[in-house]
Enzyme design. Sequence first.
Site, PDB file in Angstrom:
ATOM      1  CB  SER A 194      -0.881   0.008   1.256  1.00  0.00           C
ATOM      2  OG  SER A 194      -1.451   1.279   1.491  1.00  0.00           O
ATOM      3  CE1 TYR A 233      -3.705  -2.396   4.834  1.00  0.00           C
ATOM      4  CE2 TYR A 233      -3.132  -0.103   4.420  1.00  0.00           C
ATOM      5  CZ  TYR A 233      -3.452  -1.363   3.948  1.00  0.00           C
ATOM      6  OH  TYR A 233      -3.525  -1.583   2.586  1.00  0.00           O
TER       7      TYR A 233
END
Length: 245
Positions: free
Chosen positions: A139, A152
């Site tokens: 990401s 995350y």
Amino acid sequence: MAGELAGKVVIFTGAAGGQGRVAAPLLAAAGARLVLTDIDERGAAVAGEIGSEALFVAHDVSDRAAWDRVVECAVETFGGVDVLVNNAGVAGRDDVQSLSAERLGHYLDVNLIGALNGMQAVLPAMRARGGGAIVNIASISALASTPGLAGYGISKWALRGLSRYAAAELAADKVRVNLVLPGALDVSMIKDAAASPGKSSFSERVPLRRVATSDEIARVVIFLASDAASYVTGAELTVDGGYSA
């Protein structure tokens, strides 16, 4: 994309999620034979729609023994393993002040240890085929801090490090390891709750003025998995419409 993965056996995790449901048919259209996995058994429907060239295995990526069963299924059904796509992941909102060790451990178990388990499990089968390709999905939260995504983001930063080490070490086995770093997606696990009206607000900050579609990420994965990327390893391909430029 037709034929780019002809004859290749691909293990693809997180097949029941939004990205998986889009990517799996595109991989099949490129000629791949697929072993689709997910802890969510709705992934079986994704395999069923593709047909005989796809197999579903219910699978918790954080379970090392479960990975061995997945590889065994790939070898028994399709003859080997050529490609691993570590797509499975968990997301959520946290900040450093409130992030518990237990919650961080959950992110790491799935987003990092799950990928490590997969790479270790497929390596013997890839060696037997003379090499292979591993594509890890991270990401842009692994490029710069994103407020509210501490747990995350930390796990995806760690996945970047794992991917680089693996690329350097596995090159001797002719196993290529590359990383894809998507930006905001039309099926993102994390919604832009801080902004109203959500993703449309986020897209205004993207130079291309929109979020990515899932097929745009899938096409990058197909390239990295294919022989067209035969000299590409240790790469980090950012697919974010210029957001991190």
